[in-house]
Write a protein that holds these residues in place. Structure first.
Motif, short mmCIF file in Angstrom:
data_model
loop_
_atom_site.label_atom_id
_atom_site.label_comp_id
_atom_site.label_asym_id
_atom_site.label_seq_id
_atom_site.Cartn_x
_atom_site.Cartn_y
_atom_site.Cartn_z
N GLN A 114 0.83 -1.19 0.00
CA GLN A 114 0.00 0.00 0.00
C GLN A 114 0.88 1.25 0.00
N PRO A 115 0.61 2.20 -0.90
CA PRO A 115 1.36 3.46 -0.89
C PRO A 115 1.24 4.19 0.45
N ALA A 116 2.19 5.04 0.72
CA ALA A 116 2.22 5.76 1.99
C ALA A 116 0.97 6.59 2.21
N MET A 117 0.45 7.23 1.17
CA MET A 117 -0.71 8.09 1.34
C MET A 117 -1.94 7.30 1.74
N ALA A 118 -2.00 6.01 1.38
CA ALA A 118 -3.12 5.16 1.80
C ALA A 118 -3.11 5.01 3.32
N ALA A 119 -1.92 4.83 3.87
CA ALA A 119 -1.79 4.71 5.32
C ALA A 119 -2.18 6.04 5.99
N GLN A 120 -1.74 7.14 5.40
CA GLN A 120 -2.05 8.46 5.94
C GLN A 120 -3.55 8.69 5.94
N SER A 121 -4.21 8.35 4.85
CA SER A 121 -5.65 8.58 4.73
C SER A 121 -6.41 7.77 5.76
N SER A 122 -5.98 6.52 5.98
CA SER A 122 -6.70 5.68 6.94
C SER A 122 -6.58 6.23 8.34
N VAL A 123 -5.41 6.82 8.65
CA VAL A 123 -5.23 7.43 9.96
C VAL A 123 -6.12 8.65 10.11
#
Length: 268
Positions: free
Chosen positions: A255-264
């Motif tokens: 998963q790209p980094a921005m996906a992790a950011q969005s979920s947070v």
């Protein structure tokens, strides 16, 4: 915890590799990701992957310090391996202007080629960057799209550099340098979102304090987590859990980094 970057196939571990790995697993490090260097490192790396299939995971790529006039031959070997084995990443690759600038143009071409592999195989890209942050960011900006993501390992840049990397879906690998007073990387790490950070040792190099100057090993990963926790005013368990989640997202769920950011942001 997950050590996202360790050369445990190095000859420096030939005398006590099994004991070192036992210390590592006992210290709470559950997975070790192994970056390739060039064709000479493949055999030892793949042997460890076969011996510890649930704990040691290989990458495939060409290190910039192994790029020379014949780099296309090395790239062909790496690409042949990518076609036949499920590696966790393309790497270690990148730019290195510390040792030698002779083959800088070849380094950039090898960077572009390997970035395209990462896109094609839907794998994270693991970038080596030494004395070349400006050049690395410029090259990444020219290649960035929704298919490119990964980690800049051994990050020693600024908070602004980290923000630019995160905007391009790249996390940062934090290792033993964060424990050194020179450069004060800890104050930079304090400003980087925890969702962007993964842990690494880069063993056998860059041992954290109090082992600086000696052979580094993967069992020292908790020392790095402790320093990041201190810098961020959090407990070590929080750092271990968050960075493990980040590493799983990046290397195993891809998963790209921005996906992790969005979920947070959504969950928050």
């Amino acid at each position: 915890m997950i050590d996202t970057h360790a050369h445990i196939y190095s000859k420096q571990f030939d005398g006590d590799r099994t004991a070192m790995l036992e210390r590592t697993f006992a210290a709470g490090v559950e997975k070790i990701l192994m970056p390739n260097v060039d064709s000479e490192s493949i055999e030892g790396m793949m042997a460890l992957a076969a011996q510890y299939p649930d704990q040691c995971f290989p990458m495939m790529g060409l290190h910039p310090c192994s790029v020379n006039a014949d780099f296309e031959k090395e790239l062909q070997i790496a690409e042949d391996w990518l076609k036949k084995y499920p590696f966790v990443a393309v790497g270690e690759m990148g730019l290195d202007l510390y040792w030698d600038k002779t083959y800088f143009e070849q380094q950039k071409e090898a960077f572009r080629i390997q970035a395209e592999w990462a896109k094609a195989y839907r794998l994270p890209l693991v970038i080596h960057c030494r004395e070349a942050m400006k050049e690395t960011l410029a090259l990444l900006e020219s290649l960035a799209d929704e298919r490119l993501f990964g980690v800049l390992h051994c990050f020693t840049g600024t908070a602004e550099d980290a923000a630019k990397l995160y905007a391009m879906n790249f996390r940062v690998g934090i290792g033993g340098v964060v424990t050194y007073k020179k450069g004060d990387l800890a104050s930079v790490v304090a400003q980087i979102p925890l969702e962007q950070i993964v842990l690494e040792t880069d063993s056998p190099y860059l041992a954290p304090l109090p082992h600086r100057g000696k052979r580094n090993e993967t069992s020292y990963l908790p020392l790095i987590a402790e320093k990041i926790a201190e810098a961020k005013g959090l407990n070590t368990e929080k750092i271990a859990a968050a960075t493990t989640k980040n590493a799983l997202l990046l290397f195993f769920e891809r998963q790209p980094a921005m996906a992790a950011q969005s979920s947070v942001e959504i969950s928050g």
